[in-house]
Design an enzyme around this catalytic site. Structure first.
Site, PDB file in Angstrom:
ATOM      1  N   GLY A   1       0.787  -1.224   0.000  1.00  0.00           N
ATOM      2  CA  GLY A   1       0.000   0.000   0.000  1.00  0.00           C
ATOM      3  C   GLY A   1       0.817   1.271   0.000  1.00  0.00           C
ATOM      4  O   GLY A   1       0.258   2.367  -0.034  1.00  0.00           O
ATOM      5  N   HIS A   2       2.148   1.185   0.024  1.00  0.00           N
ATOM      6  CA  HIS A   2       2.996   2.398   0.126  1.00  0.00           C
ATOM      7  C   HIS A   2       4.178   2.293  -0.818  1.00  0.00           C
ATOM      8  O   HIS A   2       5.262   1.934  -0.388  1.00  0.00           O
ATOM      9  CB  HIS A   2       3.503   2.557   1.557  1.00  0.00           C
ATOM     10  N   PHE A   3       4.102   2.608  -1.961  1.00  0.00           N
ATOM     11  CA  PHE A   3       2.914   2.841  -2.764  1.00  0.00           C
ATOM     12  C   PHE A   3       2.895   1.747  -3.824  1.00  0.00           C
ATOM     13  O   PHE A   3       3.968   1.360  -4.293  1.00  0.00           O
ATOM     14  CB  PHE A   3       2.986   4.220  -3.424  1.00  0.00           C
TER      15      PHE A   3
END
Length: 145
Positions: free
Chosen positions: A50-52
């Site tokens: 999720g990052h990123f």
């Protein structure tokens, strides 16, 4: 050479476990004074989902945490602190100067500059290939489980 711990030995000092054990080894240091540790960043780290998703960058807060864990080893390696916890109390003057990405080997150092009772301060720096990635001053409190 001072302190040297592999990941199994670090797990005997720090309570952190997957996915929050952020120090792969300690390569030098002196209990109660300072420590130098290594974090090998891999694309398999769960936070990269999720990052990123389109550009993998290690979150700055996790770099701060990794440096704090190196400081935690320095203070918790003292015999009188065996089995205790080091809680993060404050992060001061954090500066992010370089992105950390998969494939980087992050070298972190935390020098314990002050301690009064259970409260202490460490000056931390993380570098990649000799370039400063992050600097910060952290305050910690030593407590029981």
């Amino acid at each position: 050479m001072g302190m040297q711990y592999n990941s199994d030995q670090i797990a005997q000092i720090l309570p952190h476990r997957y996915p929050f054990a952020l120090v792969d080894k300690i390569i030098d240091g002196e209990p109660g004074k300072w420590a130098k540790g290594i974090k090998c960043v891999t694309v398999n780290e769960p936070f990269f989902q999720g990052h990123f998703p389109q550009k993998h960058v290690m979150p700055g807060v996790l770099l701060i945490e990794a440096m704090a864990q190196v400081g935690g080893v320095a203070i918790l390696a003292l015999p009188e602190n065996k089995g205790k916890l080091a809680f993060l109390g404050r992060v001061h003057d954090a500066r992010f100067r370089r992105q950390v990405v998969p494939g980087d080997v992050v070298e972190m150092e935390c020098v314990l500059t002050k301690q009064r009772g259970p409260i202490g301060v460490g000056t931390c720096k993380a570098t990649v290939d000799g370039q400063v990635a992050v600097t910060a001053e952290i305050t910690f409190a030593i407590g029981q489980e």
